[in-house]
Every structure is written in C-alpha cells, then in structure tokens.
Design a protein around this motif. Structure first.
Motif, mmCIF file in Angstrom:
data_model
loop_
_atom_site.group_PDB
_atom_site.id
_atom_site.type_symbol
_atom_site.label_atom_id
_atom_site.label_comp_id
_atom_site.label_asym_id
_atom_site.label_seq_id
_atom_site.Cartn_x
_atom_site.Cartn_y
_atom_site.Cartn_z
ATOM 1 N N GLN A 147 -17.903 -30.442 64.202
ATOM 2 C CA GLN A 147 -18.992 -31.382 63.756
ATOM 3 C C GLN A 147 -19.951 -30.511 62.854
ATOM 4 O OE1 GLN A 147 -18.897 -34.559 64.804
ATOM 5 N NE2 GLN A 147 -20.620 -34.640 63.087
ATOM 6 N N GLN A 148 -20.362 -29.560 62.909
ATOM 7 C CA GLN A 148 -21.363 -28.665 62.527
ATOM 8 C C GLN A 148 -20.979 -28.792 60.794
ATOM 9 O OE1 GLN A 148 -22.670 -24.852 63.797
ATOM 10 N NE2 GLN A 148 -23.896 -24.442 62.070
ATOM 11 N N PHE A 149 -19.425 -28.402 60.914
ATOM 12 C CA PHE A 149 -18.838 -28.325 59.468
ATOM 13 C C PHE A 149 -18.844 -29.653 58.773
ATOM 14 C CE2 PHE A 149 -14.995 -28.578 56.944
ATOM 15 C CZ PHE A 149 -15.234 -27.770 55.984
ATOM 16 N N LEU A 150 -18.630 -30.725 59.421
ATOM 17 C CA LEU A 150 -18.450 -32.092 58.904
ATOM 18 C C LEU A 150 -19.981 -32.304 58.239
ATOM 19 C CD1 LEU A 150 -16.219 -33.785 61.276
ATOM 20 C CD2 LEU A 150 -15.678 -33.072 59.175
ATOM 21 N N ASP A 151 -20.952 -32.010 59.125
ATOM 22 C CA ASP A 151 -22.420 -32.471 58.923
ATOM 23 C C ASP A 151 -22.981 -31.637 57.600
ATOM 24 O OD1 ASP A 151 -22.493 -34.114 61.073
ATOM 25 O OD2 ASP A 151 -23.583 -32.596 62.197
ATOM 26 N N LEU A 152 -22.326 -30.374 57.575
ATOM 27 C CA LEU A 152 -22.913 -29.486 56.537
ATOM 28 C C LEU A 152 -22.020 -29.901 54.999
ATOM 29 C CD1 LEU A 152 -24.690 -27.055 56.201
ATOM 30 C CD2 LEU A 152 -22.280 -25.824 56.587
ATOM 31 N N ASN A 153 -21.052 -30.546 55.252
ATOM 32 C CA ASN A 153 -20.256 -30.910 53.812
ATOM 33 C C ASN A 153 -20.004 -32.288 53.716
ATOM 34 O OD1 ASN A 153 -19.182 -28.156 52.658
ATOM 35 N ND2 ASN A 153 -19.175 -28.144 55.142
ATOM 36 N N LYS A 154 -20.968 -33.254 54.368
ATOM 37 C CA LYS A 154 -21.030 -34.838 54.111
ATOM 38 C C LYS A 154 -20.808 -34.932 52.745
ATOM 39 C CE LYS A 154 -23.872 -35.897 58.083
ATOM 40 N NZ LYS A 154 -25.032 -36.616 58.316
ATOM 41 N N GLY A 155 -19.684 -35.914 52.384
ATOM 42 C CA GLY A 155 -19.443 -36.590 51.203
ATOM 43 C C GLY A 155 -18.249 -35.819 50.321
ATOM 44 N N LYS A 156 -17.833 -34.900 51.035
ATOM 45 C CA LYS A 156 -16.595 -33.971 50.316
ATOM 46 C C LYS A 156 -15.238 -34.013 51.080
ATOM 47 C CE LYS A 156 -19.924 -30.438 48.707
ATOM 48 N NZ LYS A 156 -20.218 -28.730 48.668
ATOM 49 N N PHE A 157 -14.995 -35.138 51.687
ATOM 50 C CA PHE A 157 -14.034 -35.183 52.560
ATOM 51 C C PHE A 157 -13.201 -36.412 51.982
ATOM 52 C CE2 PHE A 157 -16.605 -33.014 55.501
ATOM 53 C CZ PHE A 157 -16.196 -32.084 55.508
ATOM 54 N N GLY A 158 -11.847 -36.639 52.312
ATOM 55 C CA GLY A 158 -10.843 -37.703 51.958
ATOM 56 C C GLY A 158 -10.816 -38.544 53.137
ATOM 57 N N LYS A 202 -18.944 -25.448 52.340
ATOM 58 C CA LYS A 202 -19.820 -24.383 52.896
ATOM 59 C C LYS A 202 -19.529 -24.278 54.244
ATOM 60 C CE LYS A 202 -24.053 -26.168 50.705
ATOM 61 N NZ LYS A 202 -25.278 -26.752 50.879
ATOM 62 N N ILE A 203 -19.246 -22.838 54.755
ATOM 63 C CA ILE A 203 -18.943 -22.238 55.997
ATOM 64 C C ILE A 203 -20.178 -22.266 56.942
ATOM 65 C CG2 ILE A 203 -17.676 -20.708 57.400
ATOM 66 C CD1 ILE A 203 -15.996 -22.397 55.366
ATOM 67 N N PRO A 204 -20.117 -22.967 58.123
ATOM 68 C CA PRO A 204 -21.165 -22.487 59.175
ATOM 69 C C PRO A 204 -21.513 -21.155 59.557
ATOM 70 C CG PRO A 204 -20.041 -24.642 59.651
ATOM 71 C CD PRO A 204 -19.301 -23.881 58.569
ATOM 72 N N SER A 205 -22.539 -20.814 59.670
ATOM 73 C CA SER A 205 -22.587 -19.263 60.252
ATOM 74 C C SER A 205 -22.070 -19.349 61.852
ATOM 75 C CB SER A 205 -24.071 -18.736 60.270
ATOM 76 O OG SER A 205 -24.217 -17.647 60.910
ATOM 77 N N SER A 206 -21.508 -18.502 62.173
ATOM 78 C CA SER A 206 -20.952 -18.155 63.527
ATOM 79 C C SER A 206 -21.930 -17.595 64.363
ATOM 80 C CB SER A 206 -19.694 -17.292 63.751
ATOM 81 O OG SER A 206 -20.176 -16.033 63.171
ATOM 82 N N LYS A 241 -21.876 -19.239 53.255
ATOM 83 C CA LYS A 241 -20.569 -18.739 52.531
ATOM 84 C C LYS A 241 -19.809 -20.103 52.210
ATOM 85 C CE LYS A 241 -20.071 -14.262 54.630
ATOM 86 N NZ LYS A 241 -19.307 -13.247 55.385
ATOM 87 N N THR A 242 -18.763 -20.087 51.210
ATOM 88 C CA THR A 242 -17.875 -20.962 51.036
ATOM 89 C C THR A 242 -16.503 -20.682 50.786
ATOM 90 O OG1 THR A 242 -18.067 -20.545 48.435
ATOM 91 C CG2 THR A 242 -19.759 -22.261 49.452
ATOM 92 N N SER A 243 -15.930 -21.625 50.954
ATOM 93 C CA SER A 243 -14.450 -21.414 51.058
ATOM 94 C C SER A 243 -13.476 -22.711 50.508
ATOM 95 C CB SER A 243 -13.910 -21.162 52.538
ATOM 96 O OG SER A 243 -12.491 -20.763 52.451
ATOM 97 N N ILE A 244 -12.446 -22.296 49.838
ATOM 98 C CA ILE A 244 -11.640 -23.444 49.277
ATOM 99 C C ILE A 244 -10.217 -23.552 50.058
ATOM 100 C CG2 ILE A 244 -10.158 -24.236 47.188
ATOM 101 C CD1 ILE A 244 -12.375 -22.785 45.471
ATOM 102 N N PRO A 245 -9.921 -24.792 50.513
ATOM 103 C CA PRO A 245 -8.851 -25.127 51.351
ATOM 104 C C PRO A 245 -7.482 -24.746 50.637
ATOM 105 C CG PRO A 245 -9.845 -27.277 50.620
ATOM 106 C CD PRO A 245 -10.568 -26.207 50.388
ATOM 107 N N GLN A 246 -6.314 -24.107 51.307
ATOM 108 C CA GLN A 246 -5.397 -23.794 50.715
ATOM 109 C C GLN A 246 -4.444 -25.189 50.867
ATOM 110 O OE1 GLN A 246 -3.512 -20.719 53.258
ATOM 111 N NE2 GLN A 246 -5.030 -19.400 52.231
ATOM 112 N N LYS A 247 -3.691 -25.455 49.904
ATOM 113 C CA LYS A 247 -2.649 -26.617 49.798
ATOM 114 C C LYS A 247 -1.911 -26.798 51.419
ATOM 115 C CE LYS A 247 1.253 -28.531 47.249
ATOM 116 N NZ LYS A 247 2.359 -28.350 46.264
#
Length: 328
Positions: free
Chosen positions: A55-66, A78-82, A29-35
């Motif tokens: 860490q799983q979240f960071l690995d899953l979304n490499k290149g999408k951070f400031g 992308k949201i890791p599966s629980s 699933k995906t999610s957009i951060p709030q302000k």
C-alpha cells in the motif's frame, strides 16, 4: 569579460549545488521493473516485504500503474524506505524522532501508568542536599519503557503525561506539579486519582478490543533508610494472566542480576496485592515497585541515567517474553 566569466561560473556552480542538494534531499531510491515482473516479485527483488509495503508503494507512485495496478515497463518507481520513523514529543526534543527497530510487539497495546504526579509527588528521599521525588523518577523510567516498546512495534498509551519534561539524563530530576492524566488535571484526593486513571485505561481498553493488552503501573517504594530492596512485581489476586506477566518480568530481572552481579543474588518476588488499579482495570495489569527511594544503594538505581535505562530495557524484555508466551 572577466566579470562575465566569473558570473557564468558562479551561476553554473550555484545550479550544480542546488541540483546536488535536491538529489541529496530525495528520500527515495528508484527501480525499473523487469519484463513480466509483477508487483509482488518487484517488491521482493527490492528487499521489501510485499505484505507490509504494497500500500505504501502504491500511494508513493500514484498514476504510474496500468490496469489492476500493473507495473509499466521503462517506468522508474520510487521505493519506500524499509526504515520506519516515529515521532513522539513526550520523549523530548533530542528523542522525539526515533527509528522502529523491529515488529516484535506488533499488535500489542500497552497502558503505562507512572505513580503519583500532579499535586502528589509520592515517596521522597534525601540524597545529599537534594530531594528525590518518586513521581519524577517513575515517570522518566516509564517514558524510557514507552519508547522501547514503540521502537519494537507496540502501541503505547501514556496515561500520566508531563509534556515539558521528556526523557532526562541528569541525576537530579527537578520536581514539578504539571503532570496530567489523559489531558485532565490530577486531583489531590487519592481515591479520585485512582478512579481517574482507571476510567482512562478502561475506556481505551474497550476501544482496542480484541487486541492483546497489558497495563503496567510503575512506582518507587519508601521504607527505612537501611532497607535496600529489589524490584517487586504484583498482580491482582484473581488474575492468572497478571501473575504470568509478573513472573515473566521477574524471570528477566533474575537472569540479568545473575549475569551482571552473579555474587549478589536477587530477592525480588511476585505476589498478589489487593490494589485498586489491579482490581479495577480491565486489561491484565502488573504493579511494579522499583526500589526504596530512601536507601542510598537503591538510589543509585534511580539517579544514574544508565541504570534508569537498564530498568526500562529489562522491563521491555520481560513484557516481550510475556507477549511471546501468549502468541505462540
């Protein structure tokens, strides 16, 4: 003209189906951060424990951070599966992929040793025209226990393995001689078998220190046909922790028999035995006798798949109780 329309319709439908299948196969699933939302708050809002999934979240979304892994507004993450799945071929094709149910035993390490194997079938019992072999039934129950422990967060080492058996549901478990100990051929001489198992366990124990570690040795007894026995638990004479582990196991069995067969009573005991594996293995160890393979009533404990699973479940509950008592 009709053919062209059909072709266009066919291509459109094909693209739609491919697109739909691609969406169905997307595992996240995906999610957009709030302000103003930071990583911790974002994961928490999406029902994920930040301590476990950062860490799983960071690995899953490499290149999408400031800078410093800051979340970016307007970006779909992308949201890791629980739900966590494990894969263990030893359990057989129908059970090799399984879901982690809890982290109740997170950090615990177990060494599971099913009795005999290879050239030694152990105790034998006659059931109709079938011969019941101790090593096959002890191994099946040990596999079931291993899976239950892993499903609840433990690290499990199967010291004795048969890579083509898996967990079996049939009543009669056919005998073979292809079990190995830590990938090595099992010797015929008893003392060499015991030394081989002890060495395998102790080497792993030293690698896993200082983790909470337990060794569980599972056998099936052989007595006169008329002697029905309950499950017995043994520990090394000098091991208080082994005695406590054995007592935790017995307490569960006593409670289960009181619940399911209140008029029957339970006569299993905890006692010390000067057995080689109990004395020589480094981790706290408990030796379990599951019943008399020559007694008809006890044989029901082994030949019925549901009973084998119940034994594994109860052993798990006893080990969980022991773990909790040592991690208060």
């Amino acid at each position: 003209m009709i053919h062209i329309k059909r072709l266009v319709l066919f291509l459109w439908c094909s693209l739609y189906i491919i697109s739909a299948l691609a969406q169905e196969e997307t595992p996240y699933k995906t999610s957009i951060p709030q302000k103003g939302e930071g990583l911790y708050a974002f994961l928490s809002r999406n029902n994920l424990n930040p301590d476990k999934f950062t860490q799983q979240f960071l690995d899953l979304n490499k290149g999408k951070f400031g800078k410093n892994n800051a979340l970016l507004l307007g970006v779909k993450y992308k949201i890791p599966s629980s739900e966590t799945y494990l894969f263990e071929p030893l359990y057989g094709k129908d059970r090799e992929k399984f879901k982690v149910e809890s982290d109740n035993l997170n950090g615990a390490v177990y060494y599971l040793v099913s009795g005999h194997g290879g050239p030694d079938p152990g105790a034998l019992g006659q059931y109709g025209d079938k011969t019941l072999s101790e090593d096959e039934y002890a191994y099946d129950i040990t596999l079931r226990l291993a899976k239950k422990l892993q499903e609840n967060g433990a690290s499990v080492n199967m010291i004795i393995q048969d890579k083509n058996d898996g967990i079996r549901d049939e009543s009669y478990l056919e005998m073979d001689k292809d079990e190995v100990c830590n990938d090595e051929e099992i010797p015929l001489e008893q003392i060499n078998r015991l030394k081989q198992r002890t060495t395998a366990i102790n080497q792993l124990y030293l690698k896993n220190k200082p983790a909470y570690q337990r060794c569980v040795i599972i056998h099936v007894d052989s007595r006169s046909k008329g002697k029905a026995i309950d499950v017995f638990f043994y520990h090394s004479p000098k091991s208080n922790s082994g005695k406590n582990t054995a007592q935790s196991l017995l307490n569960i069995f006593d409670a289960k028999y009181s619940q399911h067969q209140p008029s029957r009573g339970y006569s299993g005991v905890v006692s010390s035995r000067n057995l080689y594996l109990l004395r020589k293995t480094y981790p706290t160890a408990v030796f379990i006798e599951l019943g008399n393979i020559r007694n008809y009533r006890d044989q029901q404990r082994f030949i019925l798949e549901n009973n084998r699973q119940a034994l594994a479940n109860w052993l798990y509950e006893g080990l969980l109780s022991d773990y909790k008592s040592n991690n208060k």
